[in-house]
Design a protein around this motif. Structure first.
Motif, short mmCIF file in Angstrom:
data_model
loop_
_atom_site.label_atom_id
_atom_site.label_comp_id
_atom_site.label_asym_id
_atom_site.label_seq_id
_atom_site.Cartn_x
_atom_site.Cartn_y
_atom_site.Cartn_z
N GLN A 1 0.82 -1.20 0.00
CA GLN A 1 0.00 0.00 0.00
C GLN A 1 0.86 1.26 0.00
O GLN A 1 0.54 2.25 -0.65
N ASP B 1 1.78 2.11 -3.50
CA ASP B 1 0.64 2.72 -4.20
C ASP B 1 0.49 4.19 -3.81
O ASP B 1 0.28 5.06 -4.66
N ASP B 2 0.60 4.45 -2.51
CA ASP B 2 0.47 5.82 -2.03
C ASP B 2 1.58 6.71 -2.55
O ASP B 2 1.34 7.86 -2.95
N ASN B 3 2.81 6.18 -2.55
CA ASN B 3 3.95 6.98 -3.01
C ASN B 3 3.84 7.36 -4.48
O ASN B 3 4.12 8.50 -4.88
N PHE B 4 3.41 6.42 -5.31
CA PHE B 4 3.25 6.72 -6.73
C PHE B 4 2.08 7.65 -6.98
O PHE B 4 2.15 8.53 -7.84
N LYS B 5 1.02 7.48 -6.20
CA LYS B 5 -0.13 8.38 -6.33
C LYS B 5 0.26 9.80 -5.95
O LYS B 5 -0.08 10.76 -6.65
N ASN B 6 1.00 9.94 -4.85
CA ASN B 6 1.43 11.27 -4.41
C ASN B 6 2.39 11.93 -5.41
O ASN B 6 2.42 13.16 -5.54
N ALA C 1 2.11 11.45 -8.55
CA ALA C 1 1.34 11.60 -9.80
C ALA C 1 2.06 10.91 -10.97
O ALA C 1 2.14 11.46 -12.07
N SER D 1 2.49 7.26 -13.20
CA SER D 1 1.91 5.96 -13.54
C SER D 1 2.95 4.86 -13.41
O SER D 1 4.12 5.05 -13.75
N HIS E 1 3.30 0.60 -14.22
CA HIS E 1 2.76 -0.65 -14.74
C HIS E 1 3.84 -1.72 -14.64
O HIS E 1 5.01 -1.45 -14.92
#
Length: 213
Positions: free
Chosen positions: A161, A164-169, A171, A173, A175
């Motif tokens: 998780q 996921d949070d680090n990549f979301k923060n 911005a 992508s 894959h």
């Protein structure tokens, strides 16, 4: 996010086959961070197997082409992704650079090795995503020279998780060819693990920092 289910299962199969990934729920490994872990992944092993490294190279290159069009540069994250990153760049006939965790203390004191891609469109290649911290550190270095980082692709992702949070923060992508869920599914399908071991492996992923058997 994985590229597609078939590729994810096939990648997991190949990584298990050559022990690039080992699952030992009853005899856990100790990571450099001090975490106890029932899984250990070293995707550099794939470079010793031409058919497997070609499979990884071709799938990563195909995804980059389909998703990002025509980037100017491929960047590998040192040291684990230098090999596979260079193979992808060669396949796409693109320049290759790699990014160190930090600038060298001697010589030219580079953090980015190769021609600095100021103003260029870059796709970053990784071998493995755990927390995402070192991967995003490389992206930060590229941003600092005004490169346009389009996104990141990787061979395998633990699916934490925090990543996921680090990549979301950031911005950005991300894959990957395969991930933890598809790995466990493949391992169970091929009797690499049993149902009891599956439960142990699933439990580890929920709180890896404090997990122990």
């Amino acid at each position: 996010m994985i590229f597609d289910k078939n590729t994810a299962k096939k990648t997991a199969e190949l990584l298990l086959q050559i022990n690039a990934i080992k699952l030992q729920p009853q005899e856990p490994f100790t990571w450099a961070s001090g975490w106890k872990s029932p899984i250990y992944c070293d995707n550099r092993v794939t470079l010793s197997y031409p058919e497997i490294r070609n499979f990884l190279k071709e799938n990563l290159a195909h995804f980059i082409k389909e998703t990002y069009g025509n980037p100017d540069v491929i960047a590998g994250v040192a040291t684990g992704a230098i090999g596979i990153g260079m193979l992808v760049a060669q396949h796409l006939d693109l320049p290759f650079i790699y990014v160190r965790p930090e600038a060298k203390k001697h010589g030219r004191k580079n953090q980015i090795e190769g021609i600095v891609p100021e103003g260029k469109k870059v796709v970053v290649v990784e071998d493995l995503i755990s927390t995402g911290k070192s991967s995003l550190n490389a992206v930060k270095a590229l941003n600092e020279v005004n490169a346009e980082v389009l996104g990141m692709v990787a061979i395998f992702n633990y699916g934490f998780q925090i990543a996921d949070d680090n990549f979301k923060n950031a911005a950005l992508s991300l894959h990957t060819l395969s991930n933890y869920e598809n790995l466990l599914e493949q391992a169970l399908d091929t009797n690499y693990i049993n149902q009891e071991q599956l439960k142990t492996l699933q439990g580890w992923r929920t709180n890896p920092a404090e997990w122990n058997i």
